[in-house]
Design an enzyme around this catalytic site. Sequence first.
Site, PDB file in Angstrom:
ATOM      1  N   GLN A   1       0.843  -1.206   0.000  1.00 48.52           N
ATOM      2  CA  GLN A   1       0.000   0.000   0.000  1.00 48.52           C
ATOM      3  C   GLN A   1       0.873   1.249   0.000  1.00 48.52           C
ATOM      4  OE1 GLN A   1      -2.833   0.293   3.235  1.00 48.52           O
ATOM      5  NE2 GLN A   1      -3.714   2.200   2.464  1.00 48.52           N
TER       6      GLN A   1
ATOM      7  N   HIS B   1      -8.270   1.977  -0.367  1.00 46.88           N
ATOM      8  CA  HIS B   1      -8.780   1.957  -1.740  1.00 46.88           C
ATOM      9  C   HIS B   1      -8.803   0.526  -2.254  1.00 46.88           C
ATOM     10  CE1 HIS B   1      -4.451   2.704  -1.729  1.00 46.88           C
ATOM     11  NE2 HIS B   1      -4.386   1.984  -2.847  1.00 46.88           N
TER      12      HIS B   1
HETATM   13  P1  AMP Z   1      -1.540   1.179  -3.612  1.00 45.58           P
HETATM   14  O1  AMP Z   1      -0.207   0.571  -3.906  1.00 45.58           O
HETATM   15  O2  AMP Z   1      -2.579   0.126  -3.357  1.00 45.58           O
HETATM   16  O3  AMP Z   1      -1.457   2.202  -2.509  1.00 45.58           O
HETATM   17  O4  AMP Z   1      -1.993   1.881  -4.940  1.00 45.58           O
HETATM   18  C1  AMP Z   1      -2.231   3.257  -5.070  1.00 45.58           C
HETATM   19  C2  AMP Z   1      -2.824   3.457  -6.430  1.00 45.58           C
HETATM   20  O5  AMP Z   1      -3.300   4.774  -6.530  1.00 45.58           O
HETATM   21  C3  AMP Z   1      -1.826   3.233  -7.566  1.00 45.58           C
HETATM   22  O6  AMP Z   1      -2.360   2.258  -8.462  1.00 45.58           O
HETATM   23  C4  AMP Z   1      -1.703   4.619  -8.193  1.00 45.58           C
HETATM   24  O7  AMP Z   1      -1.515   4.571  -9.579  1.00 45.58           O
HETATM   25  C5  AMP Z   1      -3.026   5.250  -7.821  1.00 45.58           C
HETATM   26  N1  AMP Z   1      -2.979   6.719  -7.741  1.00 45.58           N
HETATM   27  C6  AMP Z   1      -2.078   7.469  -7.079  1.00 45.58           C
HETATM   28  N2  AMP Z   1      -2.364   8.777  -7.227  1.00 45.58           N
HETATM   29  C7  AMP Z   1      -3.474   8.850  -7.998  1.00 45.58           C
HETATM   30  C8  AMP Z   1      -4.267   9.927  -8.520  1.00 45.58           C
HETATM   31  N3  AMP Z   1      -3.977  11.203  -8.264  1.00 45.58           N
HETATM   32  N4  AMP Z   1      -5.336   9.611  -9.278  1.00 45.58           N
HETATM   33  C9  AMP Z   1      -5.652   8.328  -9.552  1.00 45.58           C
HETATM   34  N5  AMP Z   1      -4.952   7.276  -9.083  1.00 45.58           N
HETATM   35  C10 AMP Z   1      -3.871   7.534  -8.327  1.00 45.58           C
END
Ligand code: AMP
Length: 139
Positions: free
Chosen positions: A93, A99
């Site tokens: 994460q 999310h």
């Molecule tokens: P995680 O590793 O589960 O924390 O994944 C975070 C996710 O959020 C990643 O797939 C990123 O590409 C996505 N993410 C980060 N910033 C944004 C943003 N501003 N808009 C849309 N997605 C995002």
Amino acid sequence: MDNCIFCKIIKGDIPAKIVYEDDFAIAFLDISPCTEGHTVVIPKQHFEKFTDMDEEDAGKLFASVNKVAKAVEKALNLEGSNIGLNNGKAAGQEVPHVHVHIIPRKEGDNGGAIQSIVKTYPKTDNLEELKEKIKESVK
Ligand code: AMP
Ligand code: ZN
């Protein structure tokens, strides 16, 4: 949370491709998609980890995930999707606001199953002991 990127999206302070919103949750396209249509669903309230949420809130979040996953699969004519979340830094994460990822899948896309994320080949002769430990820990 003031410096949380997903809270900023909820407030409208930074843009996102929002595909769904209700009282409890919003869903938007991932900015760095694993596959086309990769969508994340988040609670409007800031929780860092899924396990920080109570059962009622977790249930509401997954009701929205169910709705959005059906919509993504239908809209993009998918054959399947991986649905899950990285719960905590150790699990990958990066954004510290809960999310749920909806990752569109198609036959032959060379992706793996969710079980391919990690494999430590633990022993399996202690399953009874593990079962008891976890069972006792369930509130
Ligand atoms: P995680 O590793 O589960 O924390 O994944 C975070 C996710 O959020 C990643 O797939 C990123 O590409 C996505 N993410 C980060 N910033 C944004 C943003 N501003 N808009 C849309 N997605 C995002
Ligand atoms: Zn947040």
